[in-house]
Design a protein around this motif. Structure first.
Motif, PDB file in Angstrom:
ATOM      1  N   THR A  10       0.838  -1.207   0.000  1.00  0.00           N
ATOM      2  CA  THR A  10       0.000   0.000   0.000  1.00  0.00           C
ATOM      3  C   THR A  10       0.867   1.249   0.000  1.00  0.00           C
ATOM      4  OG1 THR A  10      -1.745  -1.159   1.216  1.00  0.00           O
ATOM      5  CG2 THR A  10      -1.786   1.245   1.259  1.00  0.00           C
ATOM      6  N   THR A  11       1.918   1.249   0.809  1.00  0.00           N
ATOM      7  CA  THR A  11       2.841   2.378   0.841  1.00  0.00           C
ATOM      8  C   THR A  11       3.507   2.570  -0.515  1.00  0.00           C
ATOM      9  OG1 THR A  11       3.276   1.998   3.184  1.00  0.00           O
ATOM     10  CG2 THR A  11       4.892   3.306   1.974  1.00  0.00           C
ATOM     11  N   PHE A  12       3.866   1.468  -1.158  1.00  0.00           N
ATOM     12  CA  PHE A  12       4.468   1.540  -2.491  1.00  0.00           C
ATOM     13  C   PHE A  12       3.503   2.181  -3.490  1.00  0.00           C
ATOM     14  CE2 PHE A  12       4.299  -0.720  -6.613  1.00  0.00           C
ATOM     15  CZ  PHE A  12       5.472  -0.239  -7.196  1.00  0.00           C
ATOM     16  N   LEU A  13       2.243   1.772  -3.485  1.00  0.00           N
ATOM     17  CA  LEU A  13       1.264   2.329  -4.422  1.00  0.00           C
ATOM     18  C   LEU A  13       1.080   3.821  -4.206  1.00  0.00           C
ATOM     19  CD1 LEU A  13      -1.523  -0.429  -4.438  1.00  0.00           C
ATOM     20  CD2 LEU A  13       0.131   0.054  -6.239  1.00  0.00           C
ATOM     21  N   LYS A  14       1.075   4.243  -2.943  1.00  0.00           N
ATOM     22  CA  LYS A  14       0.870   5.652  -2.637  1.00  0.00           C
ATOM     23  C   LYS A  14       2.113   6.487  -2.965  1.00  0.00           C
ATOM     24  CE  LYS A  14      -2.456   5.181   1.180  1.00  0.00           C
ATOM     25  NZ  LYS A  14      -2.641   5.381   2.644  1.00  0.00           N
ATOM     26  N   ALA A  15       3.271   6.025  -2.499  1.00  0.00           N
ATOM     27  CA  ALA A  15       4.478   6.843  -2.567  1.00  0.00           C
ATOM     28  C   ALA A  15       5.165   6.799  -3.921  1.00  0.00           C
ATOM     29  CB  ALA A  15       5.460   6.399  -1.480  1.00  0.00           C
ATOM     30  N   GLU A  16       5.194   5.628  -4.544  1.00  0.00           N
ATOM     31  CA  GLU A  16       5.947   5.497  -5.787  1.00  0.00           C
ATOM     32  C   GLU A  16       5.065   5.491  -7.033  1.00  0.00           C
ATOM     33  OE1 GLU A  16       9.115   2.646  -5.894  1.00  0.00           O
ATOM     34  OE2 GLU A  16       9.267   2.581  -3.703  1.00  0.00           O
ATOM     35  N   ARG A  17       3.914   4.878  -6.934  1.00  0.00           N
ATOM     36  CA  ARG A  17       3.017   4.853  -8.094  1.00  0.00           C
ATOM     37  C   ARG A  17       2.051   6.030  -8.108  1.00  0.00           C
ATOM     38  NH1 ARG A  17       2.345  -0.051 -10.812  1.00  0.00           N
ATOM     39  NH2 ARG A  17       0.872   1.164 -12.059  1.00  0.00           N
ATOM     40  N   ASP A  18       1.827   6.662  -6.957  1.00  0.00           N
ATOM     41  CA  ASP A  18       0.934   7.819  -6.830  1.00  0.00           C
ATOM     42  C   ASP A  18      -0.439   7.535  -7.425  1.00  0.00           C
ATOM     43  OD1 ASP A  18       0.270  10.358  -6.029  1.00  0.00           O
ATOM     44  OD2 ASP A  18       0.931  11.306  -7.895  1.00  0.00           O
ATOM     45  N   VAL A  19      -0.987   6.353  -7.086  1.00  0.00           N
ATOM     46  CA  VAL A  19      -2.289   5.986  -7.632  1.00  0.00           C
ATOM     47  C   VAL A  19      -3.379   6.773  -6.918  1.00  0.00           C
ATOM     48  CG1 VAL A  19      -1.486   3.667  -8.221  1.00  0.00           C
ATOM     49  CG2 VAL A  19      -2.625   4.049  -6.035  1.00  0.00           C
ATOM     50  N   SER A  20      -4.521   6.887  -7.563  1.00  0.00           N
ATOM     51  CA  SER A  20      -5.659   7.583  -6.958  1.00  0.00           C
ATOM     52  C   SER A  20      -6.221   6.744  -5.822  1.00  0.00           C
ATOM     53  CB  SER A  20      -6.744   7.827  -8.009  1.00  0.00           C
ATOM     54  OG  SER A  20      -7.328   6.600  -8.413  1.00  0.00           O
ATOM     55  N   GLU A  21      -7.016   7.388  -4.960  1.00  0.00           N
ATOM     56  CA  GLU A  21      -7.652   6.667  -3.860  1.00  0.00           C
ATOM     57  C   GLU A  21      -8.574   5.583  -4.388  1.00  0.00           C
ATOM     58  OE1 GLU A  21      -7.339   6.692  -0.558  1.00  0.00           O
ATOM     59  OE2 GLU A  21      -5.609   8.000  -0.815  1.00  0.00           O
ATOM     60  N   HIS A  22      -9.245   5.861  -5.501  1.00  0.00           N
ATOM     61  CA  HIS A  22     -10.152   4.880  -6.099  1.00  0.00           C
ATOM     62  C   HIS A  22      -9.373   3.649  -6.542  1.00  0.00           C
ATOM     63  CE1 HIS A  22     -13.518   3.295  -8.428  1.00  0.00           C
ATOM     64  NE2 HIS A  22     -12.671   3.113  -9.421  1.00  0.00           N
ATOM     65  N   THR A  23      -8.252   3.849  -7.242  1.00  0.00           N
ATOM     66  CA  THR A  23      -7.435   2.721  -7.702  1.00  0.00           C
ATOM     67  C   THR A  23      -6.853   1.968  -6.521  1.00  0.00           C
ATOM     68  OG1 THR A  23      -6.885   3.870  -9.760  1.00  0.00           O
ATOM     69  CG2 THR A  23      -5.430   2.068  -9.097  1.00  0.00           C
ATOM     70  N   LEU A  24      -6.416   2.693  -5.501  1.00  0.00           N
ATOM     71  CA  LEU A  24      -5.847   2.056  -4.315  1.00  0.00           C
ATOM     72  C   LEU A  24      -6.868   1.128  -3.666  1.00  0.00           C
ATOM     73  CD1 LEU A  24      -3.464   1.898  -2.304  1.00  0.00           C
ATOM     74  CD2 LEU A  24      -4.543   3.779  -1.058  1.00  0.00           C
ATOM     75  N   ARG A  25      -8.081   1.628  -3.464  1.00  0.00           N
ATOM     76  CA  ARG A  25      -9.119   0.788  -2.847  1.00  0.00           C
ATOM     77  C   ARG A  25      -9.419  -0.432  -3.700  1.00  0.00           C
ATOM     78  NH1 ARG A  25     -11.519   5.831  -1.839  1.00  0.00           N
ATOM     79  NH2 ARG A  25     -12.902   5.523  -3.625  1.00  0.00           N
TER      80      ARG A  25
END
Length: 299
Positions: A10-25
């Motif tokens: 999850t940290t990787f998706l947020k910090a490095e991929r900068d995905v949207s909240e929708h994509t993250l969920r």
């Protein structure tokens, strides 16, 4: 099965991929489903994931009747995850590239006719602060084609009245400048002058659009506003904010705009996404031809 690694992923998706909240969920939901499946077939950890397990998991989703779009997203989530595991040394090889991607069917979006769009914005009840806000919301959504998340993220300083533009932060934090037409500028001016001061609080900050309690307007509230206002005018398709985005793109192309310009206005990363609207325009032309031309209707 994946509980120990999902927080780090999850940290990787947020910090490095900068995905949207929708994509993250969505991705995390997909991987939790994969984790449950892995547990049922006896896997003890992510190191045991291989292409056979992933294919069996996706085949089970297909048998359950999941849509092609959901299957395509789950495949993308699995690929992103296994690539991350491989780079961390958890997997000896990456099975993700061996997964086939279900071909997504692209249904033509429902759009408003230009006359209906005009009627919606001209006949809306814009009395009071909330009425002024709602009119400004619909004018901006239709006038710019921006996403509802982009609309809710707007700050007061993002509006440049001298240049008739708005600064928009899209997916991945990408910034673009979008023209504002006179009706949208006029509605925004009325909201800023006679609406926003009535609901603003110390906690409002720089947010352009506010809820009734003064906080930044949430996307869920913006969607409800669009549905409600369309229903109040009546006799037109019930659209979400994305339907106004579709309508804006279609009407731009019908008015003679080129694809590249529409791509820039909408903030599409790929021109292929924008090309969907050319099909909408062609279908509209075919419908007009069938109705208006003496030899347009089929026998």
């Amino acid at each position: 099965m994946l509980d120990e690694v999902l927080p780090e992923f999850t940290t990787f998706l947020k910090a490095e991929r900068d995905v949207s909240e929708h994509t993250l969920r969505a991705y995390l939901g997909d991987l939790r489903d994969l984790s449950r499946y892995g547990t049922t077939v006896g896997l003890s950890g992510p190191a045991e994931l291989d292409v056979h397990v992933l294919r069996a998991w996706l085949a089970r989703q297909y048998a359950m009747g999941l849509s092609r779009a959901t299957l395509a997203r789950r495949t993308a989530a699995a690929r992103t995850f296994t690539r991350w595991l491989y780079r961390r040394g958890v997997l000896p090889s990456d099975p993700g590239p061996l997964l086939g991607t279900p071909k997504r069917t692209r249904d033509l979006p429902t759009v408003l006719a230009q006359d209906d769009a005009d009627r919606l914005l001209d006949e809306m009840d814009a009395t009071g602060p909330i009425g002024l806000r709602d009119l400004a919301i619909l004018e901006v959504l239709y006038g710019t084609g921006m996403r509802v998340s982009e609309l809710c993220g707007l700050d007061v300083d993002d509006i440049d009245t001298a240049r008739n533009t708005v600064r928009v932060f899209g997916k991945g934090g990408k910034e673009r400048t979008v023209p504002l037409g006179e009706p949208a500028l006029r509605a925004l001016g009325d909201w800023m002058r006679a609406g926003r001061p009535s609901v603003v609080t110390e906690a409002s900050g720089p947010a352009l659009f506010l809820g009734v309690r003064g906080g930044r307007l949430h996307a869920t509230s913006a969607r409800r506003i669009v549905h409600t206002r369309i229903a109040e005018v009546g006799e037109m398709p019930d659209l979400a904010p994305h339907g106004l985005r579709h309508s804006a793109a279609t009407h731009l192309l019908e008015g003679g705009a080129d694809l590249r310009s529409v791509q820039e206005i909408l903030g599409h990363a790929s021109l292929q996404t924008t090309q969907l609207y050319t099909h909408v325009s062609v279908e509209r032309l075919k419908q007009v031809h069938r109705q208006a031309h003496p030899r347009g209707a089929a026998d």
